[in-house]
Design a protein around this motif. Structure first.
Motif, short mmCIF file in Angstrom:
data_model
loop_
_atom_site.label_atom_id
_atom_site.label_comp_id
_atom_site.label_asym_id
_atom_site.label_seq_id
_atom_site.Cartn_x
_atom_site.Cartn_y
_atom_site.Cartn_z
N UNK A 126 0.81 -1.23 0.00
CA UNK A 126 0.00 0.00 0.00
C UNK A 126 0.84 1.27 0.00
N UNK A 127 2.01 1.21 0.62
CA UNK A 127 2.88 2.39 0.64
C UNK A 127 3.38 2.71 -0.76
N UNK A 128 3.76 1.68 -1.54
CA UNK A 128 4.15 1.90 -2.93
C UNK A 128 3.03 2.58 -3.71
N UNK A 129 1.82 2.10 -3.48
CA UNK A 129 0.66 2.67 -4.18
C UNK A 129 0.47 4.14 -3.83
N UNK A 130 0.58 4.47 -2.55
CA UNK A 130 0.34 5.84 -2.11
C UNK A 130 1.43 6.79 -2.62
N UNK A 131 2.66 6.35 -2.63
CA UNK A 131 3.73 7.19 -3.18
C UNK A 131 3.47 7.44 -4.66
N UNK A 132 3.03 6.41 -5.37
CA UNK A 132 2.70 6.57 -6.78
C UNK A 132 1.60 7.60 -7.00
N UNK A 133 0.57 7.55 -6.15
CA UNK A 133 -0.51 8.53 -6.24
C UNK A 133 0.04 9.94 -6.07
N UNK A 134 0.88 10.13 -5.05
CA UNK A 134 1.42 11.45 -4.78
C UNK A 134 2.25 12.00 -5.92
N UNK A 135 3.11 11.15 -6.48
CA UNK A 135 3.98 11.59 -7.58
C UNK A 135 3.16 11.92 -8.83
N UNK A 136 2.31 10.99 -9.23
CA UNK A 136 1.53 11.19 -10.45
C UNK A 136 0.55 12.34 -10.36
N UNK A 137 -0.14 12.45 -9.22
CA UNK A 137 -1.13 13.52 -9.04
C UNK A 137 -0.46 14.89 -9.09
N UNK A 138 0.74 15.01 -8.52
CA UNK A 138 1.44 16.29 -8.52
C UNK A 138 1.87 16.69 -9.92
N UNK A 139 2.28 15.71 -10.71
CA UNK A 139 2.64 15.99 -12.11
C UNK A 139 1.46 16.64 -12.84
N UNK A 140 0.27 16.06 -12.69
CA UNK A 140 -0.92 16.62 -13.34
C UNK A 140 -1.25 17.99 -12.76
N UNK A 141 -1.11 18.15 -11.44
CA UNK A 141 -1.39 19.43 -10.82
C UNK A 141 -0.50 20.55 -11.35
N UNK A 142 0.79 20.25 -11.51
CA UNK A 142 1.73 21.25 -12.03
C UNK A 142 1.40 21.60 -13.48
N UNK A 143 1.09 20.59 -14.28
CA UNK A 143 0.74 20.83 -15.69
C UNK A 143 -0.50 21.73 -15.79
N UNK A 144 -1.51 21.44 -14.97
CA UNK A 144 -2.73 22.25 -14.97
C UNK A 144 -2.42 23.69 -14.59
N UNK A 145 -1.57 23.88 -13.61
CA UNK A 145 -1.22 25.24 -13.16
C UNK A 145 -0.51 26.00 -14.27
N UNK A 146 0.41 25.34 -14.97
CA UNK A 146 1.19 25.99 -16.02
C UNK A 146 0.35 26.29 -17.26
#
Length: 288
Positions: A30-50
Motif C-alpha cells: 500500500x505504501x508503494x501505491x500511495x507514493x505513486x498517487x502522490x507523484x503522479x497527481x502532482x505531475x498533473x497538478x503542475x501541468x494544470x497550473x502551467x
C-alpha cells in the motif's frame, strides 16, 4: 448532454474505476501505491497550473485545499490496504457506501442540506439503502471459516479511514474558490501526505520500482479528478456526480472478472444486487 460532455463525464468514472485494478496488477505494498498517487497527481497538478493559470486563492482556501489533499491520503491508504485484506470487489462497494454516508451526513449537519422534512426522510432512506447495499456486497457463504475475520478487519480499516475522504469532499463547500484554483494545492497535499505516510510506514518504498510504476495510476487519478471539475461545469454537478458512480461498478466487476476474485453464485448475485442499490441510493441523495 452533448457527446463531448458525456465523454468528459465518463473519464472520472473510468479513471477511478480502473485505479484499483491496475494497482493490484502492479503489486507492491500500500505504501508503494500511495507514493505513486502522490507523484503522479502532482505531475498533473503542475501541468494544470502551467497551462490553465487558474486564479489565486486566499491564504485560508490555500491551506484548506492543501490539508484536504493530505486527508485524502488517509482515506485512500485505508482503501488500498483493504484491497489486500478483502479484495477489490468487496472493498469498493463498502468504501463507496461509507464515503456517501459520511459526505451526506456532513452536508446535512454542517451545510444545511436536506432542509425540508421530505428531503430528510428520503435522504436518510437513501443512507439506509447505502448501508444495506454495502452489506449485501459483503455477505459470504457459510462454511468459509477464515473469511469473516478478514472481512471484519477490512471493514474496520475502511471505517477508521473514510473520514479522510469526507474532509476532502467537504472542503470545496467550505471555501469560495474555483475547482481549478484548488487543484494544485490539493495535489501537493496528496504528495506531502504520501511522503509522510511512507516515511513512517516503509522508507524503502522510496527506492522500490513499484512506487514509480504506481505513479502512472497517480496520473490517472489526477486526470480523472481534473475531468470531474470540467464535467461539473459542462453537465452540472448533479449529472457529473451521478455518472462518477459508475466507477464502483467497473472496479467491483473488474475485481471479479479481471483479478479473478472468485465468488459463489449466490454471493455473486448479492454483489450485483448490492451494487444496484448503492448506485440508486447515491442518485437519490443528489436530487434531495
Amino acid at each position: 448532454m452533448s457527446a463531448f460532455g458525456l465523454l468528459i463525464a465518463l473519464i472520472p468514472a473510468i479513471g477511478w474505476g480502473i485505479q484499483p485494478l491496475i494497482l493490484k496488477k502492479i503489486g507492491g505494498t500500500p505504501v508503494n501505491s500511495m507514493l505513486g498517487f502522490g507523484i503522479g497527481a502532482t505531475v498533473i497538478g503542475v501541468i494544470v497550473q502551467l497551462v490553465c493559470h487558474p486564479s489565486g486563492l486566499s491564504s485560508t482556501a490555500l491551506l484548506l485545499s492543501f490539508i484536504s489533499g493530505m486527508f485524502w491520503v488517509i482515506g485512500q491508504a485505508g482503501q488500498v490496504s483493504s484491497y489486500d485484506v478483502i479484495g477489490v470487489s468487496k472493498t469498493m462497494p463498502i468504501s463507496t457506501g461509507l464515503q456517501l454516508l459520511g459526505t451526506s451526513i456532513i452536508g446535512v449537519l454542517a451545510f444545511g442540506e436536506w432542509s425540508s422534512w421530505t428531503s430528510k426522510i428520503f435522504g436518510f432512506l437513501a443512507i439506509a439503502l447505502l448501508i444495506f447495499g454495502a452489506y449485501l456486497t459483503s455477505l459470504e457463504p457459510k462454511g468459509a471459516s477464515n473469511k469473516p475475520t478478514h472481512l471484519a478487519k477490512g471493514v474496520q480499516i475502511l471505517a477508521f479511514t473514510s473520514f479522510g475522504y469526507w474532509f476532502y469532499s467537504a472542503v470545496p463547500k467550505m471555501v469560495n474558490a474555483d475547482g481549478l484554483s484548488m487543484f494544485l494545492p490539493q495535489m501537493l497535499g496528496v504528495l506531502v501526505g504520501s511522503v509522510l505516510y511512507a516515511s513512517f510506514k516503509e522508507r524503502q518504498a522510496f527506492k522500490a520500482k513499484e512506487s514509480w510504476q504506481c505513479a502512472g495510476v497517480g496520473i490517472i487519478f489526477g486526470i480523472a479528478s481534473l475531468a470531474y471539475i470540467f464535467s461539473a461545469k459542462l453537465n452540472g454537478v448533479t449529472l457529473a456526480f451521478i455518472l462518477t458512480q459508475l466507477n464502483v461498478i467497473l472496479s467491483t466487476l473488474g475485481g471479479i472478472y479481471i483479478l479473478k476474485e472468485t465468488k459463489p453464485k449466490r454471493e455473486l448475485f448479492l454483489t450485483y444486487l448490492g451494487l444496484v442499490i448503492i448506485v440508486l441510493a447515491s442518485v437519490m441523495t443528489i436530487f434531495l
